[in-house]
Design a protein around this motif. Sequence first.
Motif, PDB file in Angstrom:
ATOM      1  N   ALA A  15      59.630  58.874  55.551  1.00 17.95           N
ATOM      2  CA  ALA A  15      61.090  58.789  55.699  1.00 17.95           C
ATOM      3  C   ALA A  15      61.740  58.417  54.363  1.00 17.95           C
ATOM      4  O   ALA A  15      62.766  58.988  53.975  1.00 17.95           O
ATOM      5  CB  ALA A  15      61.443  57.752  56.768  1.00 17.95           C
ATOM      6  N   ASP A  16      61.115  57.484  53.652  1.00 10.08           N
ATOM      7  CA  ASP A  16      61.617  56.999  52.364  1.00 10.08           C
ATOM      8  C   ASP A  16      61.646  58.146  51.346  1.00 10.08           C
ATOM      9  O   ASP A  16      62.645  58.363  50.655  1.00 10.08           O
ATOM     10  CB  ASP A  16      60.679  55.875  51.893  1.00 10.08           C
ATOM     11  CG  ASP A  16      61.235  55.099  50.716  1.00 10.08           C
ATOM     12  OD1 ASP A  16      62.451  55.167  50.478  1.00 10.08           O
ATOM     13  OD2 ASP A  16      60.439  54.412  50.033  1.00 10.08           O
ATOM     14  N   THR A  17      60.558  58.890  51.267  1.00  7.95           N
ATOM     15  CA  THR A  17      60.463  59.997  50.301  1.00  7.95           C
ATOM     16  C   THR A  17      61.507  61.065  50.605  1.00  7.95           C
ATOM     17  O   THR A  17      62.199  61.540  49.702  1.00  7.95           O
ATOM     18  CB  THR A  17      59.045  60.622  50.352  1.00  7.95           C
ATOM     19  OG1 THR A  17      58.100  59.591  50.099  1.00  7.95           O
ATOM     20  CG2 THR A  17      58.890  61.734  49.336  1.00  7.95           C
ATOM     21  N   LEU A  56      65.035  46.870  56.188  1.00  6.88           N
ATOM     22  CA  LEU A  56      64.591  45.800  55.283  1.00  6.88           C
ATOM     23  C   LEU A  56      63.459  46.193  54.330  1.00  6.88           C
ATOM     24  O   LEU A  56      63.024  45.365  53.530  1.00  6.88           O
ATOM     25  CB  LEU A  56      64.157  44.577  56.115  1.00  6.88           C
ATOM     26  CG  LEU A  56      65.243  43.955  57.012  1.00  6.88           C
ATOM     27  CD1 LEU A  56      64.693  42.765  57.774  1.00  6.88           C
ATOM     28  CD2 LEU A  56      66.455  43.531  56.182  1.00  6.88           C
ATOM     29  N   HIS A  57      63.009  47.444  54.367  1.00  2.08           N
ATOM     30  CA  HIS A  57      61.794  47.774  53.606  1.00  2.08           C
ATOM     31  C   HIS A  57      61.938  47.586  52.096  1.00  2.08           C
ATOM     32  O   HIS A  57      60.967  47.332  51.407  1.00  2.08           O
ATOM     33  CB  HIS A  57      61.320  49.202  53.925  1.00  2.08           C
ATOM     34  CG  HIS A  57      62.167  50.276  53.311  1.00  2.08           C
ATOM     35  ND1 HIS A  57      63.377  50.656  53.859  1.00  2.08           N
ATOM     36  CD2 HIS A  57      61.993  51.043  52.203  1.00  2.08           C
ATOM     37  CE1 HIS A  57      63.901  51.623  53.094  1.00  2.08           C
ATOM     38  NE2 HIS A  57      63.079  51.873  52.093  1.00  2.08           N
ATOM     39  N   ASP A  58      63.165  47.694  51.577  1.00  2.00           N
ATOM     40  CA  ASP A  58      63.372  47.570  50.123  1.00  2.00           C
ATOM     41  C   ASP A  58      64.038  46.259  49.734  1.00  2.00           C
ATOM     42  O   ASP A  58      64.542  46.125  48.627  1.00  2.00           O
ATOM     43  CB  ASP A  58      64.246  48.738  49.627  1.00  2.00           C
ATOM     44  CG  ASP A  58      63.408  49.919  49.163  1.00  2.00           C
ATOM     45  OD1 ASP A  58      62.170  49.745  48.980  1.00  2.00           O
ATOM     46  OD2 ASP A  58      63.977  51.013  48.990  1.00  2.00           O
ATOM     47  N   VAL A  59      64.035  45.288  50.661  1.00  2.00           N
ATOM     48  CA  VAL A  59      64.765  44.038  50.418  1.00  2.00           C
ATOM     49  C   VAL A  59      64.234  43.317  49.171  1.00  2.00           C
ATOM     50  O   VAL A  59      64.968  42.588  48.500  1.00  2.00           O
ATOM     51  CB  VAL A  59      64.730  43.143  51.692  1.00  2.00           C
ATOM     52  CG1 VAL A  59      63.498  42.278  51.766  1.00  2.00           C
ATOM     53  CG2 VAL A  59      65.987  42.306  51.801  1.00  2.00           C
ATOM     54  N   GLU A 116      57.093  45.829  41.915  1.00  2.00           N
ATOM     55  CA  GLU A 116      56.917  44.498  42.504  1.00  2.00           C
ATOM     56  C   GLU A 116      57.784  44.274  43.743  1.00  2.00           C
ATOM     57  O   GLU A 116      57.585  43.317  44.478  1.00  2.00           O
ATOM     58  CB  GLU A 116      57.239  43.419  41.456  1.00  2.00           C
ATOM     59  CG  GLU A 116      56.071  43.161  40.528  1.00  2.00           C
ATOM     60  CD  GLU A 116      56.403  42.134  39.466  1.00  2.00           C
ATOM     61  OE1 GLU A 116      57.363  41.360  39.651  1.00  2.00           O
ATOM     62  OE2 GLU A 116      55.700  42.121  38.441  1.00  2.00           O
ATOM     63  N   HIS A 117      58.747  45.183  43.997  1.00  2.00           N
ATOM     64  CA  HIS A 117      59.641  44.958  45.135  1.00  2.00           C
ATOM     65  C   HIS A 117      58.882  44.958  46.463  1.00  2.00           C
ATOM     66  O   HIS A 117      59.302  44.326  47.416  1.00  2.00           O
ATOM     67  CB  HIS A 117      60.786  45.980  45.163  1.00  2.00           C
ATOM     68  CG  HIS A 117      60.419  47.311  45.722  1.00  2.00           C
ATOM     69  ND1 HIS A 117      59.709  48.256  45.018  1.00  2.00           N
ATOM     70  CD2 HIS A 117      60.638  47.871  46.939  1.00  2.00           C
ATOM     71  CE1 HIS A 117      59.532  49.323  45.776  1.00  2.00           C
ATOM     72  NE2 HIS A 117      60.076  49.119  46.949  1.00  2.00           N
ATOM     73  N   ALA A 118      57.741  45.646  46.496  1.00  2.00           N
ATOM     74  CA  ALA A 118      56.972  45.685  47.751  1.00  2.00           C
ATOM     75  C   ALA A 118      56.422  44.290  48.070  1.00  2.00           C
ATOM     76  O   ALA A 118      56.590  43.783  49.193  1.00  2.00           O
ATOM     77  CB  ALA A 118      55.840  46.700  47.637  1.00  2.00           C
ATOM     78  N   GLN A 156      53.625  47.641  52.505  1.00  2.00           N
ATOM     79  CA  GLN A 156      52.782  48.843  52.475  1.00  2.00           C
ATOM     80  C   GLN A 156      53.535  50.171  52.344  1.00  2.00           C
ATOM     81  O   GLN A 156      52.902  51.217  52.308  1.00  2.00           O
ATOM     82  CB  GLN A 156      51.933  48.894  53.764  1.00  2.00           C
ATOM     83  CG  GLN A 156      50.950  47.743  53.905  1.00  2.00           C
ATOM     84  CD  GLN A 156      50.165  47.836  55.200  1.00  2.00           C
ATOM     85  OE1 GLN A 156      50.204  48.837  55.917  1.00  2.00           O
ATOM     86  NE2 GLN A 156      49.428  46.779  55.504  1.00  2.00           N
ATOM     87  N   HIS A 157      54.867  50.148  52.245  1.00  2.00           N
ATOM     88  CA  HIS A 157      55.558  51.445  52.342  1.00  2.00           C
ATOM     89  C   HIS A 157      55.381  52.350  51.127  1.00  2.00           C
ATOM     90  O   HIS A 157      55.769  53.511  51.158  1.00  2.00           O
ATOM     91  CB  HIS A 157      57.050  51.257  52.703  1.00  2.00           C
ATOM     92  CG  HIS A 157      57.923  50.778  51.587  1.00  2.00           C
ATOM     93  ND1 HIS A 157      57.992  49.457  51.204  1.00  2.00           N
ATOM     94  CD2 HIS A 157      58.780  51.430  50.769  1.00  2.00           C
ATOM     95  CE1 HIS A 157      58.852  49.322  50.209  1.00  2.00           C
ATOM     96  NE2 HIS A 157      59.346  50.519  49.918  1.00  2.00           N
ATOM     97  N   HIS A 158      54.778  51.826  50.037  1.00  2.00           N
ATOM     98  CA  HIS A 158      54.464  52.704  48.892  1.00  2.00           C
ATOM     99  C   HIS A 158      52.968  52.982  48.796  1.00  2.00           C
ATOM    100  O   HIS A 158      52.510  53.534  47.802  1.00  2.00           O
ATOM    101  CB  HIS A 158      54.977  52.096  47.588  1.00  2.00           C
ATOM    102  CG  HIS A 158      56.471  52.195  47.463  1.00  2.00           C
ATOM    103  ND1 HIS A 158      57.115  53.381  47.165  1.00  2.00           N
ATOM    104  CD2 HIS A 158      57.445  51.266  47.632  1.00  2.00           C
ATOM    105  CE1 HIS A 158      58.425  53.169  47.138  1.00  2.00           C
ATOM    106  NE2 HIS A 158      58.655  51.895  47.430  1.00  2.00           N
ATOM    107  N   GLU A 159      52.201  52.579  49.812  1.00  2.00           N
ATOM    108  CA  GLU A 159      50.774  52.938  49.847  1.00  2.00           C
ATOM    109  C   GLU A 159      50.681  54.420  50.195  1.00  2.00           C
ATOM    110  O   GLU A 159      51.557  54.960  50.876  1.00  2.00           O
ATOM    111  CB  GLU A 159      50.037  52.095  50.901  1.00  2.00           C
ATOM    112  CG  GLU A 159      50.055  50.592  50.650  1.00  2.00           C
ATOM    113  CD  GLU A 159      49.187  50.157  49.460  1.00  2.00           C
ATOM    114  OE1 GLU A 159      48.519  51.028  48.857  1.00  2.00           O
ATOM    115  OE2 GLU A 159      49.204  48.955  49.141  1.00  2.00           O
TER     116      GLU A 159
HETATM  117 FE   LIG Z   1      60.636  51.036  48.240  1.00  2.00          FE
END
Ligand SMILES: [Fe+2]
Length: 257
Positions: free
Chosen positions: A203-205, A121-124, A150-152, A174-177
């Motif tokens: 993991a995302d990167t 769900l992190h990019d929902v 703004e998706h965060a 916080q996943h783009h912090e």
């Molecule tokens: Fe993202």
Amino acid sequence: MSNIQNDELSAALGRLAIANKKLLFQNQEKEKRAAELVLANKELAFQNNEKEKRAAELVIINEELHDALMNTVRVAMVLSEMRDPYTAGHERRVAEIAVAICIDLGFDKNRQEGMRVAGYLHDVGKIKVPAEILSKPGKLTENEYNLIKEHAQSGYEVLNRVSFPWPIAEVALQHHERMDGSGYPQQLKGDSILIEARIMAVADTVEAMSSHRPYRAGLGIEKALAEIEQGRGTAYDMNVVDVCLKLFREKGFEIPD
Ligand SMILES: [Fe+2]
């Protein structure tokens, strides 16, 4: 036999008779008590059986609730993937990488599950970003990039309405912090970023760089690992990076299809 001896004998017999009656009475009491105990025991056994039955029912209800929750989570994941078909499977693959990392970091089963849901769900929040921006093949303008960022926050606002037993909304936020405060949206630093979000960032990167995007072909896992290695301690959590590098380079971990 003298009269005196006779009297003593009948007195002794009398005492024996009384003692006998007493014993008889005590025996009857004991038998009654034993019967009561047998009954109480049966009652306890019955109650125990009922409790076991109830516990088994609760386990089933729990499993059903858990399945329902995971199915709902998957529906939300599929909806968010439909919004951005160019990255289909990104959420699931990020989740698998994040779970592998958190297992190595010693997370228990429950937190591993939370990590998986957070990955799904992190990019929902992308649901609020215009589809043409998400799939734009060329370079983004500053405005477009700001909309993507703004998706965060949007993800946080949607997920915060659900009471998950894990910090799902916070991880989306916080996943783009980044560890040095260079990320977004709050420019958080170091330990003020949740460990789950620090894992998600790595993991995302790794997933995003190694797979294809509308604007470029996949760069391959080595490029992706070099990126997190370069950002070790500045952008990304040192420990998390070390665990991730080890997973891919030494333990033969591969990003699932
Ligand atoms: Fe993202």
